[in-house]
Scaffold this motif. Structure first.
Motif, PDB file in Angstrom:
ATOM      1  N   LEU A  79     -12.100  -1.276  -0.595  1.00 18.66           N
ATOM      2  CA  LEU A  79     -10.633  -1.194  -0.674  1.00 18.66           C
ATOM      3  C   LEU A  79      -9.990  -1.760   0.589  1.00 18.66           C
ATOM      4  O   LEU A  79      -8.797  -1.595   0.804  1.00 18.66           O
ATOM      5  CB  LEU A  79     -10.200   0.274  -0.854  1.00 18.66           C
ATOM      6  CG  LEU A  79     -10.778   1.029  -2.054  1.00 18.66           C
ATOM      7  CD1 LEU A  79     -10.315   2.483  -2.027  1.00 18.66           C
ATOM      8  CD2 LEU A  79     -10.394   0.363  -3.370  1.00 18.66           C
ATOM      9  N   TYR A  84      -9.106  -7.326  -5.491  1.00 20.67           N
ATOM     10  CA  TYR A  84      -9.068  -6.132  -6.340  1.00 20.67           C
ATOM     11  C   TYR A  84      -9.480  -6.501  -7.754  1.00 20.67           C
ATOM     12  O   TYR A  84      -9.019  -7.507  -8.303  1.00 20.67           O
ATOM     13  CB  TYR A  84      -7.657  -5.520  -6.360  1.00 20.67           C
ATOM     14  CG  TYR A  84      -7.373  -4.640  -5.155  1.00 20.67           C
ATOM     15  CD1 TYR A  84      -7.815  -3.316  -5.117  1.00 20.67           C
ATOM     16  CD2 TYR A  84      -6.680  -5.129  -4.052  1.00 20.67           C
ATOM     17  CE1 TYR A  84      -7.572  -2.501  -4.017  1.00 20.67           C
ATOM     18  CE2 TYR A  84      -6.435  -4.315  -2.945  1.00 20.67           C
ATOM     19  CZ  TYR A  84      -6.888  -3.008  -2.944  1.00 20.67           C
ATOM     20  OH  TYR A  84      -6.646  -2.196  -1.856  1.00 20.67           O
ATOM     21  N   ASN A  89      -3.395  -3.556  -8.115  1.00 20.39           N
ATOM     22  CA  ASN A  89      -3.619  -2.724  -6.932  1.00 20.39           C
ATOM     23  C   ASN A  89      -3.163  -3.408  -5.645  1.00 20.39           C
ATOM     24  O   ASN A  89      -3.145  -2.795  -4.584  1.00 20.39           O
ATOM     25  CB  ASN A  89      -5.088  -2.310  -6.834  1.00 20.39           C
ATOM     26  CG  ASN A  89      -5.464  -1.370  -7.963  1.00 20.39           C
ATOM     27  OD1 ASN A  89      -4.637  -0.572  -8.405  1.00 20.39           O
ATOM     28  ND2 ASN A  89      -6.690  -1.478  -8.439  1.00 20.39           N
ATOM     29  N   LYS A  90      -2.766  -4.678  -5.760  1.00 23.68           N
ATOM     30  CA  LYS A  90      -2.156  -5.372  -4.619  1.00 23.68           C
ATOM     31  C   LYS A  90      -0.675  -5.028  -4.480  1.00 23.68           C
ATOM     32  O   LYS A  90       0.010  -5.556  -3.628  1.00 23.68           O
ATOM     33  CB  LYS A  90      -2.359  -6.891  -4.722  1.00 23.68           C
ATOM     34  CG  LYS A  90      -3.834  -7.283  -4.597  1.00 23.68           C
ATOM     35  CD  LYS A  90      -4.036  -8.770  -4.399  1.00 23.68           C
ATOM     36  CE  LYS A  90      -3.836  -9.165  -2.938  1.00 23.68           C
ATOM     37  NZ  LYS A  90      -4.187 -10.589  -2.671  1.00 23.68           N
ATOM     38  N   ASP A  92       1.814  -1.363  -4.192  1.00 27.97           N
ATOM     39  CA  ASP A  92       1.665   0.084  -3.973  1.00 27.97           C
ATOM     40  C   ASP A  92       1.869   0.861  -5.267  1.00 27.97           C
ATOM     41  O   ASP A  92       1.233   1.886  -5.486  1.00 27.97           O
ATOM     42  CB  ASP A  92       2.638   0.556  -2.892  1.00 27.97           C
ATOM     43  CG  ASP A  92       2.221   0.047  -1.525  1.00 27.97           C
ATOM     44  OD1 ASP A  92       1.009  -0.168  -1.308  1.00 27.97           O
ATOM     45  OD2 ASP A  92       3.109  -0.143  -0.677  1.00 27.97           O
ATOM     46  N   LEU A  95      -1.507   0.568  -7.064  1.00 26.66           N
ATOM     47  CA  LEU A  95      -2.535   1.393  -6.407  1.00 26.66           C
ATOM     48  C   LEU A  95      -2.302   2.874  -6.700  1.00 26.66           C
ATOM     49  O   LEU A  95      -3.237   3.629  -6.985  1.00 26.66           O
ATOM     50  CB  LEU A  95      -2.534   1.108  -4.901  1.00 26.66           C
ATOM     51  CG  LEU A  95      -3.584   1.758  -4.010  1.00 26.66           C
ATOM     52  CD1 LEU A  95      -4.982   1.670  -4.589  1.00 26.66           C
ATOM     53  CD2 LEU A  95      -3.576   1.105  -2.639  1.00 26.66           C
ATOM     54  N   THR A  98      -3.491   3.654 -10.218  1.00 27.03           N
ATOM     55  CA  THR A  98      -4.954   3.748 -10.303  1.00 27.03           C
ATOM     56  C   THR A  98      -5.440   5.072  -9.732  1.00 27.03           C
ATOM     57  O   THR A  98      -6.321   5.720 -10.289  1.00 27.03           O
ATOM     58  CB  THR A  98      -5.600   2.561  -9.568  1.00 27.03           C
ATOM     59  OG1 THR A  98      -5.163   1.350 -10.183  1.00 27.03           O
ATOM     60  CG2 THR A  98      -7.122   2.627  -9.639  1.00 27.03           C
ATOM     61  N   ILE A 122      -2.298   5.964   0.509  1.00 25.39           N
ATOM     62  CA  ILE A 122      -2.067   4.532   0.279  1.00 25.39           C
ATOM     63  C   ILE A 122      -1.721   3.834   1.597  1.00 25.39           C
ATOM     64  O   ILE A 122      -2.244   2.750   1.889  1.00 25.39           O
ATOM     65  CB  ILE A 122      -0.964   4.326  -0.788  1.00 25.39           C
ATOM     66  CG1 ILE A 122      -1.492   4.763  -2.161  1.00 25.39           C
ATOM     67  CG2 ILE A 122      -0.491   2.865  -0.827  1.00 25.39           C
ATOM     68  CD1 ILE A 122      -0.440   4.818  -3.267  1.00 25.39           C
ATOM     69  N   ARG A 126      -3.780   0.769   3.238  1.00 19.11           N
ATOM     70  CA  ARG A 126      -3.152  -0.486   3.649  1.00 19.11           C
ATOM     71  C   ARG A 126      -3.415  -0.755   5.124  1.00 19.11           C
ATOM     72  O   ARG A 126      -3.507  -1.909   5.552  1.00 19.11           O
ATOM     73  CB  ARG A 126      -1.639  -0.456   3.385  1.00 19.11           C
ATOM     74  CG  ARG A 126      -1.202  -0.339   1.918  1.00 19.11           C
ATOM     75  CD  ARG A 126      -2.055  -1.048   0.935  1.00 19.11           C
ATOM     76  NE  ARG A 126      -1.476  -1.136  -0.417  1.00 19.11           N
ATOM     77  CZ  ARG A 126      -2.088  -1.694  -1.446  1.00 19.11           C
ATOM     78  NH1 ARG A 126      -3.319  -2.176  -1.311  1.00 19.11           N
ATOM     79  NH2 ARG A 126      -1.510  -1.762  -2.628  1.00 19.11           N
ATOM     80  N   TRP A 138       1.404  -6.274  -0.437  1.00 17.87           N
ATOM     81  CA  TRP A 138       2.037  -4.954  -0.370  1.00 17.87           C
ATOM     82  C   TRP A 138       2.875  -4.784   0.895  1.00 17.87           C
ATOM     83  O   TRP A 138       3.575  -3.805   1.048  1.00 17.87           O
ATOM     84  CB  TRP A 138       0.958  -3.854  -0.413  1.00 17.87           C
ATOM     85  CG  TRP A 138      -0.126  -4.110   0.583  1.00 17.87           C
ATOM     86  CD1 TRP A 138      -0.123  -3.752   1.900  1.00 17.87           C
ATOM     87  CD2 TRP A 138      -1.361  -4.806   0.344  1.00 17.87           C
ATOM     88  NE1 TRP A 138      -1.276  -4.193   2.497  1.00 17.87           N
ATOM     89  CE2 TRP A 138      -2.054  -4.826   1.572  1.00 17.87           C
ATOM     90  CE3 TRP A 138      -1.943  -5.390  -0.778  1.00 17.87           C
ATOM     91  CZ2 TRP A 138      -3.314  -5.428   1.707  1.00 17.87           C
ATOM     92  CZ3 TRP A 138      -3.187  -5.989  -0.639  1.00 17.87           C
ATOM     93  CH2 TRP A 138      -3.857  -6.001   0.591  1.00 17.87           C
TER      94      TRP A 138
END
Ligand code: HEM
Ligand code: CA
Length: 169
Positions: A79, A84, A89-90, A92, A95, A98, A122, A126, A138
């Motif tokens: 991660l 991804y 998931n790129k 927020d 993500l 998920t 998150i 990041r 993101w």
């Protein structure tokens, strides 16, 4: 004067099935950061130093067993890089979806963390990103310009020196 219309909340969807996620009784939905996120999909905790430590602790307790201590990957995918499996998931919002609803196999739902805590996790994910900031979709342009890729060989925590407070909008 301002019209008295509540901001419309976004719809959140399961990463595999696309089914709407039920956030109506979500824990931790009442903080300023959680409210802002549910309305806009933006995570105000991103790169706020005092908000990263708690996210790191929760990541270590709930995620690192499968994804590695700094998200380097283990039985679950890495991660901390720019690839991804699920491109959403790129963002927020993606993500969060998920995490909240889970994905396939061992990736179960983590809605027990609640909204606010999920946003801190998150932000930590990041933060330990090790690849090119240009690929970090993101981040805002300003965050990209200031972002230093994480040194996964020499992992460092970010100590909180005060309360986790989000920038005033
Ligand atoms: C997949 C996050 C906990 C096992 C993923 C993905 C994300 C994620 C974002 C998708 C990655 C991609 O698109 O490339 C998290 C977070 C966790 C957590 C933030 C803690 C809150 C766990 C745990 C396990 C696990 C505890 C093992 C029991 C997996 C596996 C996948 C996965 C096997 C691949 C699933 C698939 O491709 O559909 N996780 N995870 N994760 N995770 Fe986790
Ligand atoms: Ca990856």
């Amino acid at each position: 004067s301002m019209p008295l219309i509540a901001a419309a909340e976004l719809t959140f969807n399961h990463t595999i099935t696309g089914e709407a996620l039920d956030l109506s009784d979500a824990e931790g939905a009442d903080t300023p950061a959680a409210q802002h996120f549910l309305e806009t999909g933006e995570n105000l905790y991103t790169e706020v130093p005092n908000c990263l430590a708690e996210g790191e602790q929760t990541f270590l307790a709930s995620c690192s067993g499968c994804h590695g201590h700094v998200g380097e990957g283990k039985i679950g995918p890495g991660l901390n890089d720019d690839y991804y499996t699920y491109p959403k998931n790129k963002t927020d919002k993606g993500l969060f979806e998920t995490m909240w609803g889970g994905a396939r196999s061992m990736m179960g739902p983590h809605s027990d963390l609640g909204v606010d805590e999920s946003l801190k996790v998150i932000a930590w994910i990041r933060h330990f990103y090790k690849d090119d900031p240009a690929e970090a979709t993101w981040l805002t342009e300003e965050q990209k310009a200031n972002f230093e890729p994480y040194d996964a060989e020499h992992p460092t925590s970010v100590e909180a020196t005060g309360e986790c407070k989000v920038p005033e909008g």
